[in-house]
Design a protein around this motif. Structure first.
Motif, PDB file in Angstrom:
ATOM      1  N   GLY A   1       0.846  -1.186   0.000  1.00 54.94           N
ATOM      2  CA  GLY A   1       0.000   0.000   0.000  1.00 54.94           C
ATOM      3  C   GLY A   1       0.885   1.240   0.000  1.00 54.94           C
ATOM      4  O   GLY A   1       2.064   1.174   0.357  1.00 54.94           O
ATOM      5  N   ASN A   2       0.333   2.344  -0.423  1.00 56.43           N
ATOM      6  CA  ASN A   2       1.059   3.619  -0.307  1.00 56.43           C
ATOM      7  C   ASN A   2      -0.007   4.638   0.055  1.00 56.43           C
ATOM      8  O   ASN A   2      -0.365   5.521  -0.728  1.00 56.43           O
ATOM      9  N   ASN A   3      -0.507   4.458   1.259  1.00 54.54           N
ATOM     10  CA  ASN A   3      -1.783   5.046   1.664  1.00 54.54           C
ATOM     11  C   ASN A   3      -1.662   6.531   1.991  1.00 54.54           C
ATOM     12  O   ASN A   3      -0.687   6.949   2.597  1.00 54.54           O
ATOM     13  N   ALA A   4      -2.676   7.274   1.580  1.00 49.96           N
ATOM     14  CA  ALA A   4      -2.627   8.724   1.768  1.00 49.96           C
ATOM     15  C   ALA A   4      -3.902   9.221   2.427  1.00 49.96           C
ATOM     16  O   ALA A   4      -4.960   8.610   2.313  1.00 49.96           O
ATOM     17  N   ALA A   5      -3.762  10.360   3.113  1.00 52.48           N
ATOM     18  CA  ALA A   5      -4.935  11.076   3.610  1.00 52.48           C
ATOM     19  C   ALA A   5      -4.897  12.482   3.031  1.00 52.48           C
ATOM     20  O   ALA A   5      -3.843  13.129   3.007  1.00 52.48           O
ATOM     21  N   VAL A   6      -6.056  12.921   2.565  1.00 56.27           N
ATOM     22  CA  VAL A   6      -6.192  14.297   2.075  1.00 56.27           C
ATOM     23  C   VAL A   6      -6.732  15.131   3.235  1.00 56.27           C
ATOM     24  O   VAL A   6      -7.694  14.727   3.896  1.00 56.27           O
TER      25      VAL A   6
ATOM     26  N   VAL B   1     -13.489   8.451   5.757  1.00 52.91           N
ATOM     27  CA  VAL B   1     -13.728   9.879   5.977  1.00 52.91           C
ATOM     28  C   VAL B   1     -13.527  10.185   7.463  1.00 52.91           C
ATOM     29  O   VAL B   1     -14.128   9.539   8.330  1.00 52.91           O
ATOM     30  N   ASN B   2     -12.644  11.118   7.725  1.00 53.01           N
ATOM     31  CA  ASN B   2     -12.353  11.598   9.080  1.00 53.01           C
ATOM     32  C   ASN B   2     -11.816  10.542  10.029  1.00 53.01           C
ATOM     33  O   ASN B   2     -11.977  10.658  11.250  1.00 53.01           O
ATOM     34  N   ILE B   3     -11.224   9.499   9.480  1.00 52.34           N
ATOM     35  CA  ILE B   3     -10.366   8.605  10.269  1.00 52.34           C
ATOM     36  C   ILE B   3      -9.154   8.275   9.414  1.00 52.34           C
ATOM     37  O   ILE B   3      -9.158   8.489   8.207  1.00 52.34           O
ATOM     38  N   GLY B   4      -8.123   7.721  10.050  1.00 46.98           N
ATOM     39  CA  GLY B   4      -6.887   7.424   9.323  1.00 46.98           C
ATOM     40  C   GLY B   4      -7.035   6.222   8.398  1.00 46.98           C
ATOM     41  O   GLY B   4      -8.133   5.660   8.243  1.00 46.98           O
ATOM     42  N   THR B   5      -5.919   5.821   7.810  1.00 48.14           N
ATOM     43  CA  THR B   5      -5.970   4.759   6.799  1.00 48.14           C
ATOM     44  C   THR B   5      -5.863   3.360   7.384  1.00 48.14           C
ATOM     45  O   THR B   5      -6.194   2.387   6.704  1.00 48.14           O
ATOM     46  N   SER B   6      -5.365   3.249   8.630  1.00 46.04           N
ATOM     47  CA  SER B   6      -5.116   1.906   9.175  1.00 46.04           C
ATOM     48  C   SER B   6      -6.210   1.519  10.157  1.00 46.04           C
ATOM     49  O   SER B   6      -7.070   2.317  10.513  1.00 46.04           O
TER      50      SER B   6
ATOM     51  N   ILE C   1     -10.000  10.931   3.708  1.00 47.63           N
ATOM     52  CA  ILE C   1     -10.086  12.394   3.582  1.00 47.63           C
ATOM     53  C   ILE C   1     -10.554  12.939   4.925  1.00 47.63           C
ATOM     54  O   ILE C   1     -11.427  12.342   5.578  1.00 47.63           O
ATOM     55  N   PHE C   2      -9.919  14.005   5.355  1.00 49.49           N
ATOM     56  CA  PHE C   2     -10.378  14.731   6.537  1.00 49.49           C
ATOM     57  C   PHE C   2     -11.032  16.015   6.042  1.00 49.49           C
ATOM     58  O   PHE C   2     -10.362  16.861   5.438  1.00 49.49           O
ATOM     59  N   THR C   3     -12.322  16.141   6.274  1.00 53.73           N
ATOM     60  CA  THR C   3     -13.059  17.328   5.810  1.00 53.73           C
ATOM     61  C   THR C   3     -14.361  17.456   6.591  1.00 53.73           C
ATOM     62  O   THR C   3     -14.886  16.463   7.096  1.00 53.73           O
ATOM     63  N   GLN C   4     -14.861  18.682   6.684  1.00 51.90           N
ATOM     64  CA  GLN C   4     -16.196  18.890   7.280  1.00 51.90           C
ATOM     65  C   GLN C   4     -17.211  19.173   6.170  1.00 51.90           C
ATOM     66  O   GLN C   4     -18.375  19.425   6.443  1.00 51.90           O
ATOM     67  N   ASP C   5     -16.706  19.168   4.943  1.00 50.98           N
ATOM     68  CA  ASP C   5     -17.531  19.527   3.797  1.00 50.98           C
ATOM     69  C   ASP C   5     -18.083  18.233   3.187  1.00 50.98           C
ATOM     70  O   ASP C   5     -17.347  17.448   2.589  1.00 50.98           O
TER      71      ASP C   5
END
Ligand code: UN1
Length: 515
Positions: A270-275, A459-464, A435-439
């Motif tokens: 994996g090469n996991n990302a969070a926006v 959404v609004n939690i990490g990847t693991s 993704i971390f967002t309130q939108d």
């Protein structure tokens, strides 16, 4: 913390022996043919020798599992098969501490995460037991009068399970508990780095089999390295090969299984990302990212490796994450210690890979904001304790697009969501994302077909830290397989489509006339 606080190897060996004994592994196997060892990354030293398998003994294991499949297990009613997994789950609850201790000793995982891994096994047992009464096939309306059209799910055969060091027991249990209720028998080759946790799991499963009267050869354990794994890859009686590991391993395995028309299920890199969007709750971002990136010393398939942050909040996010990482410095060390959050890397190769990646990142114009140093190089020369690192990158260069199995978090900036998604998907792997967002609309765009291309999108939690109820796996270089919950069980069975004529006449489908 200084190295005098690290436990000594003899003490760890004793602890491992006690845990093994309690799991029913008295002697460390009969002579089989190959000399192996058990090690601990806590000190980097050898605990004691363990008998490993050869290609020939692995073949015998497949024979035993295959005979048991055809003579007994595939005809055992699925809810009866479920009793074996139910009993295994009870034994796991009883031996949670023993197994977790072995996971910590062999994988270097902090104790709370090791307990979590065993909990993941218990959870999959519960799911598999429920599944044993829910292996549903569909019925479809037939186009012909007096006909019934339906599908039936049958056991597949022997499932070969190859697992990695970083989840030495949970990933095996996802595969095995589901395969067993599906009526398959299993041959397991764990990582050569974690033979003891495997012996303990096998010991408990054998005890469960004895308790419920299931045949012992529903599960066989083969220990060893490449040669033993290859025996499973090549054997036409292994109907499904489920393998977890690097993309390079998957690329080597897949064509060989496909060439013999076998099935494979791959869970690779994996090469996991969070926006991180400008509206994000930054407290959540920091807590979610630090656990996902530095937890398990960055050695999960799902570890967070890239943080793609909107330019408006990039400085603040980087500063707050760096502050959190500085606090981690006091929490590196003995994974058995309750206060420890970062245990050792698994070994020298992981450390070399981390150093090389940091050097390349610097050469690409990256700035190491925190971390990277190795601790106790002199006093614990065989153990690899490192400070998790955060690197601010000017762009997504080649090193960022690769998976380095170590705690490095690359921080990249973005201006528009389109740009963020492009960066996010612009890597070969496709396992986990967030993704971390309130939108809400923005979150939905990330979840949509044009958003993240991964198998796991949060959404609004990490990847693991995925739960077992969902299907686990990913796309592209991650290999495409799905394990664990949802309808992943279908990979462990074969589907038969049945048309039953109860009408007396013989109308042909599609209106064809003949005779
Ligand atoms: C892995 O790293 O191979 O989602 C598995 C998670 C864990 C499983 C990771 N439940 O992080």
């Amino acid at each position: 913390m200084d190295t005098s606080a690290l436990p000594d190897t003899e003490h760890l060996a004793e602890r491992a022996r006690t845990a093994l004994g309690r799991c029913g592994v008295g002697r460390l196997r009969e002579p089989i043919g190959a000399a192996g060892v058990a090690r601990t990354p806590i000190t980097g030293q050898i605990l004691f020798p363990v008998e490993f398998d050869t290609a020939a003994s692995a073949e015998r294991a497949v024979t035993a599992a295959h005979d048991t499949f055809t003579s007994a297990w595939r005809d055992t009613p699925a809810p009866v098969r479920g009793r074996l997994v139910h009993r295994f789950g009870e034994l796991l609850r009883e031996h949670k501490e023993d197994l977790a201790a072995l996971v910590t000793i062999e994988a270097g995982k902090i104790h709370s995460e090791a307990l979590g891994e065993v909990q993941e096994m218990i959870d999959i047992c519960d799911l598999a037991v429920g599944l044993s009464r829910q292996l549903y096939g569909r019925t479809m309306p037939s186009e012909r009068p007096g006909h019934r059209l339906m599908e039936t799910w049958h056991p597949l055969g022997v499932v070969g399970v190859i697992t990695a060091f970083n989840f030495p027991v949970a990933v095996w249990s996802w595969n095995t508990c589901v395969a067993l209720v599906c009526g398959d028998t299993v041959v397991w080759k764990p990582s050569e780095l974690t033979p003891l946790t495997a012996l303990a799991c096998h010991g408990l499963l054998m005890r469960a089999a004895e308790d419920v009267g299931a045949p012992a050869d529903v599960h066989r354990l083969v220990l060893g390295d490449r040669e033993v794994g290859e025996a499973l890859v090549e054997d036409p009686r292994v109907a499904l090969l489920s393998a977890t590991g690097s993309t390079a391993m998957g690329r080597a395995v897949a064509p060989r299984v496909a060439a013999r028309m076998g099935r494979y299920l791959l869970e690779l890199g994996g090469n996991n990302a969070a926006v991180v969007a400008p509206s994000a709750d930054l407290d959540l971002v920091v807590r979610g990212s630090v656990f996902a990136a530095a937890g398990t010393a960055g050695q999960r398939c799902t570890s967070l490796r890239r943080l793609i942050v909107h330019e408006d909040v990039a400085d603040e996010v980087a500063r707050r994450i760096v502050d959190a990482y500085k606090q981690l410095r006091d929490r590196i060390g003995d994974p058995f210690e309750e206060s420890t959050l970062v245990g050792p890397l698994v070994g020298e190769r992981a450390h070399t890979a981390m150093g090389a990646a940091l050097a390349r990142a610097r050469a690409d114009g990256g700035e190491v904001l925190v971390g990277g140093a190795r601790w106790w190089e002199e006093s614990a020369a065989d153990a690899y304790y490192v400070e998790p690192a955060v690197v601010r990158m000017p762009g997504q260069t080649e090193v960022v697009r690769e998976e380095t199995f170590a705690p490095i978090l690359y921080v990249l900036g973005y201006r528009t969501l389109e740009e963020a998604v492009e960066l996010h998907n612009g890597v070969p792997q496709g396992l986990s994302s967030a993704i971390f967002t309130q939108d809400q609309a923005e979150a939905e765009r990330f979840l949509s077909a044009a958003g993240s291309d991964c198998g796991i999108v949060n959404v609004n939690i990490g990847t693991s830290g995925a739960e077992i109820g969902g299907a686990f796996g990913g796309e592209k270089d991650t290999g495409g397989g799905r394990e664990s919950g949802s309808d992943s069980w279908k990979a462990y069975m074969r589907r038969a489509t049945n048309t039953v004529n109860y009408g007396g006449g013989l109308p042909l489908a599609q209106g064809v006339r003949f005779l």
